[in-house]
Enzyme design. Structure first.
Site, PDB file in Angstrom:
ATOM      1  N   ASP A  49      -4.363  80.020   0.239  1.00 39.10           N
ATOM      2  CA  ASP A  49      -5.186  79.728   1.400  1.00 39.10           C
ATOM      3  C   ASP A  49      -4.574  80.432   2.615  1.00 39.10           C
ATOM      4  O   ASP A  49      -3.403  80.809   2.589  1.00 39.10           O
ATOM      5  CB  ASP A  49      -5.228  78.207   1.610  1.00 39.10           C
ATOM      6  CG  ASP A  49      -6.168  77.803   2.722  1.00 39.10           C
ATOM      7  OD1 ASP A  49      -7.212  78.455   2.861  1.00 39.10           O
ATOM      8  OD2 ASP A  49      -5.859  76.839   3.439  1.00 39.10           O
TER       9      ASP A  49
ATOM     10  N   ASP B 264      -3.964  73.465   1.587  1.00 42.55           N
ATOM     11  CA  ASP B 264      -3.585  72.245   2.297  1.00 42.55           C
ATOM     12  C   ASP B 264      -4.764  71.354   2.631  1.00 42.55           C
ATOM     13  O   ASP B 264      -4.576  70.233   3.084  1.00 42.55           O
ATOM     14  CB  ASP B 264      -2.831  72.585   3.591  1.00 42.55           C
ATOM     15  CG  ASP B 264      -3.678  73.386   4.573  1.00 42.55           C
ATOM     16  OD1 ASP B 264      -4.785  73.808   4.189  1.00 42.55           O
ATOM     17  OD2 ASP B 264      -3.238  73.580   5.716  1.00 42.55           O
TER      18      ASP B 264
ATOM     19  N   ASP C  61      -9.491  72.587  -0.709  1.00 44.42           N
ATOM     20  CA  ASP C  61      -8.661  73.261  -1.713  1.00 44.42           C
ATOM     21  C   ASP C  61      -8.449  72.413  -2.964  1.00 44.42           C
ATOM     22  O   ASP C  61      -7.990  72.925  -3.982  1.00 44.42           O
ATOM     23  CB  ASP C  61      -7.287  73.605  -1.123  1.00 44.42           C
ATOM     24  CG  ASP C  61      -7.369  74.545   0.056  1.00 44.42           C
ATOM     25  OD1 ASP C  61      -8.164  75.502  -0.033  1.00 44.42           O
ATOM     26  OD2 ASP C  61      -6.678  74.320   1.056  1.00 44.42           O
TER      27      ASP C  61
END
Length: 870
Positions: free
Chosen positions: A328, A612, A616
């Site tokens: 990410d 996070d 996700d």
């Protein structure tokens, strides 16, 4: 009948009418109660985890354990109760070790449900009531203000400077300004007429109509993705499971053949059953689960010291085999802290050093630190950003945090880096609005500070401040060109102006001061960590919900270049070739993140996914190893992940990969070392049956070898130091078997040495008048001492490492001495003689055993030399 358009695509009043709501008075309590009864609570379904009893029983769910349990039953039926108890004891000890070390039950769904457990202000029959969010129903009128967690999916009806932090849901790095106007069909992150369950209001107020609750919200959609995403077996667990099945079938076939051969040769059935049990017990690597668990647990302990908490033991090894890291952006490669990096004021360009909210760094011009006394317009620009601001910068738990809008927090920090921390008290404010498109504040000294988008501030200004603060004509084209230059670097740009007034009923004439450009910066060591991963043959792909331009700029800064593929592009073309050739994916939804991970896994890759946010969680669970951020990560991300980084630092992933490779190397060394013992024991028993001789080793003696020699000598492999070049080699091919041909050849060589040495020496001893107990004791010691010398062979699988291995790993010498002591006790103490049918040996017998052990060491080193030459 055609499906009605999504609420954000329709006028707010139409949505209110269709849901039977009221935009001013809300539902009546009776109607709300009826809908609650009909639709159910506004909660996510809780996950059903396995209880401790079930999890303990699952420790026995292994083909090898089934064979051991059957062997214990047969042994008990034959009246050998001590042997049966010992075999059962081995099984139970392995189960306890696995149960204690097993990770906690899956809690991803529980964590997602916890995010929705909050209260909400609902208007019922014209009265504002604070109620449990679980009691909200579709059609409810809900009011929001700064600091609230959005309790359900809302179609916004009225907004007053509303901004919502949606980073956990969409990956958007800055709060999203909301507006109730209807929209065309757009991506989730661009639905400004909606407020989504689980997101956080950072500024302003609003009223909205509940259009979805519980599992029907966007958060609920992610919940379903997590629920339907199966837990992926790691490469290690897959290979060990496959290895266990092959070994189990081979053992059963060999035991059956051995039994039949003995019966056909006229041997007693009870004796042949004992032989078959001994063969099964001897061929099963009972010590393998314990040593694997210990090796992984020690790897976990080392990783904790390096900033990574592993929730599932096999994840340690999986990192070592990772071929692609899908990371990410927000909060992983970047700091999730908006930072001013450049300022233009009085016609001069300045660079701001330092990252994040910490007021560490300074302001430079031409590479030299500036003195604010010599740069008055710079000072005024910073003071404007500080004064026209509602954020606060606070130090907490050893770190710096902001309360309020992250963009305004960045302005507070940039002023603090220049030593500015206060302005005259504010007496009036014009807050930012979509109509006004600027924010203005009046202070007690008569100064008016104004900030906003570049084009809007330029409209409001009649002149500009020159380098020394003197009035100069405003060069609008130059300002726009500079702002566009910053925008090309994916920087967010705000403009600043000042004026003088006694009241703020309307703006006074304004003087343009300058620009501040900011972004969510990469973590300081992220670029180096990406380079290290590339050097190790690991691909790194950025997958984010943020804008394409922002993703491209951050990607370029950390070494992830090339074209950007958006969620829309992915919907049109998700071919494996396109995915393989792309390193940056932007504006990607949670479902698309999940598809990307699956597509890469379908191409044979081992995937580590970092993140996070709530968005996700499904991909974290699907990946071979999910890695969540410990400080900024949501509970949903942490509970879906296999590993949590305590420092939220991408470099921890690189260190974890290094640790994982070391763990895998040590596991392979142990397996290459341990298997000859099991194969050799099986061959010795088969040879005895075929030759028609007495059993050279009994079942209890086999267990002694497997649970003492194998464990004592196997433990040094768990703490073997990593090879110094471990991160300069490519990741291992996931398709390759656990053992290579060279390793298999070495295993078969040592197995043959054990067969020839133990069976031959036992036959020689018996022909020279030795008792069965003495001969069997010699066989046990041949195996023990040969495994001791073979341990030195396996400290390195490709080069000699005798004394060097002892020097770098003190446990090697300790284990060797411990084995010798244990075997002396086994051979000479009366108690051990009674329990295991062992007998004392003379010096000549020990000399013959030593010759076999040393010969084995030399032959294996010769084979390694030949294999290196090839």
């Amino acid at each position: 009948m055609a499906t009605a358009p999504a609420p954000y695509r329709r006028p707010a009043e139409d949505v209110v009418r269709d849901l039977g709501g009221d935009a001013s008075r809300g539902l009546t309590p009776a109607e709300a109660a009826a809908r609650l009864e009909r639709e159910g609570p506004n909660t996510l379904p809780a996950a059903r985890g396995r209880g401790p009893v079930v999890r303990f029983l699952l420790q026995f769910n292994s083909p090898l354990i089934y064979v051991l349990l059957a062997a214990a039953a047969v042994t008990a039926l034959l009246g050998e109760h001590v042997d049966a108890v010992v075999i059962l004891g081995v099984v139970v000890v392995n189960a306890i070790v696995g149960f204690v070390q097993e990770s906690r039950a899956e809690k991803a769904l529980t964590a997602l449900a916890a995010m929705a457990r909050t209260t909400a202000v609902a208007v019922r029959d014209g009265v504002r009531r604070r109620i449990p969010a679980a009691d909200l129903v579709r059609g409810d009128l809900v009011e929001l203000e700064a600091g609230d967690k959005v309790p359900a999916d809302l179609r916004l009806l009225r907004t007053d400077e509303l901004a919502v932090d949606e980073s956990a849901l969409t990956g958007e790095s800055v709060p999203v300004a909301k507006d109730p106007a209807e929209l065309p069909e757009v991506a989730l992150a661009d639905r400004t007429a909606m407020a989504f369950s689980g997101t956080l209001v950072t500024a302003g107020r609003a009223a909205g109509l509940v259009v979805a609750t519980g599992a029907d919200t966007e958060l609920g959609g992610i919940d379903r993705l997590v629920h339907t995403t199966a837990t992926v077996q790691t490469p290690l667990t897959r290979k060990i499971a496959q290895f266990s099945k092959v070994v189990t079938v081979a053992i059963l076939v060999l035991a059956a053949v051995t039994f039949l051969i003995g019966i056909l040769r006229g041997r007693d059935a009870t004796e042949m059953l004992t032989a078959a049990v001994a063969l099964a017990v001897g061929a099963i690597p009972e010590g393998l689960p314990a040593v694997v668990t210990i090796t992984l647990a020690l790897g976990v302990a080392r990783m904790v010291r390096r900033g990574a908490i592993v929730r599932h033991l096999p994840a340690v090894e999986t990192l070592g085999g990772t071929t692609v890291i899908c990371t990410d952006k927000t909060g992983t490669l970047t700091q999730n802290q908006m930072t001013v990096t450049a300022i233009t004021a009085g016609g001069r360009d300045y660079t701001v050093t330092g990252t994040g909210y910490a007021p560490d760094g300074g302001i430079e011009c031409g590479g030299r630190a500036v003195d604010l006394a010599e740069h008055p317009v710079l000072k005024e620009t910073l003071l404007t950003g500080l004064g026209c601001n509602d954020a606060q910068l606070v130090e907490k738990d050893g770190g710096w945090r902001i309360t309020g809008d992250p963009t305004e927090g960045a302005l507070v920090t940039s002023a603090a880096k220049a030593g500015l921390d206060r302005v005259p008290a504010r007496t009036a404010t014009q807050p930012f609005s979509s109509e006004r498109r600027y924010m203005a504040t009046l202070h007690e000294d008569g100064t008016v500070y104004v900030k906003g988008p570049v084009e809007r501030i330029l409209e409001l200004c009649g002149g500009a401040a020159g380098p020394g603060g003197e009035p100069v004509p405003l060069d609008r084209a130059a300002v726009v060109a500079r702002a566009e230059s910053y925008g090309g670097e994916a920087l967010r740009v705000l403009a600043f102006a000042r004026g003088r007034a006694t009241a703020l009923d309307e703006l006074p004439p304004l003087t343009f001061l300058g620009l501040q450009a900011m972004l969510d910066p990469p973590r300081p060591d992220a670029a180096q960590a990406v380079r290290t991963c590339h050097d190790a043959g690991i691909e790194v792909k950025m997958i984010t919900g943020d804008h394409a331009a922002t993703a491209a700029a951050i990607g370029a800064r950390v070494g992830l270049g090339g074209a950007v593929m958006t969620g829309a592009d992915l919907a049109a073309d998700d071919s494996p070739e396109r995915i393989r050739d792309t390193t940056v994916f932007a504006r990607v939804s949670p479902e698309q993140k999940l598809r990307l991970v699956r597509a890469l896994q379908g191409s044979g890759h081992v995937i580590a996914m970092t993140g996070d946010g709530v968005n996700d969680a499904p991909a974290l669970k699907q990946a071979d190893i999910g890695v969540a951020m410990g400080r900024t990560g949501t509970d949903a991300a942490k509970e879906s992940a296999d590993m949590v980084l305590t420092e939220d630092d991408f470099t921890s992933i690189e260190r974890a990969v290094e640790e994982g490779r070391g763990v895998f190397d040590n596991l392979v060394k142990f397996i290459v070392w341990a298997l000859p013992s099991n194969i050799g024991l099986g061959l010795v028993l088969v040879a005895a049956i075929v030759a028609g001789t007495a059993l050279p080793i009994l079942p209890l003696q086999v267990l002694w070898l497997n649970m003492t020699a194998v464990l004592v000598l196997g433990l040094p492999f768990a703490v073997e130091p990593k090879d110094e070049h471990i991160m300069r080699r490519p990741p291992r091919d996931p398709a390759l078997p656990l053992l290579t041909r060279a390793m298999t050849a070495r295993i078969l060589l040592v197995s043959a040495i054990l067969l020839a040495g133990s069976f031959g020496l036992q036959h020689w001893e018996r022909s020279h008048g030795a008792s069965p107990e003495v001969a069997q004791t010699i066989v046990v010691n041949v195996f023990a001492l040969t495994l001791l010398t073979y341990m030195f062979n396996c400290l390195s699988l490709d080069r000699p490492l005798l004394w060097g291995g002892v020097r770098r790993n003190p446990w090697v010498a300790a284990s060797a001495l411990a084995l010798v002591a244990i075997q002396v006790l086994y051979t000479y103490t009366p108690f051990m003689n009674d329990v295991f049918d062992s007998a004392p040996l003379d010096a000549a017998a020990w000399a013959r055993i030593a010759v076999i052990a040393v010969a084995s060491y030399l032959l294996v080193e010769a084979l390694k030399l030949v294999q290196r030459a090839r």
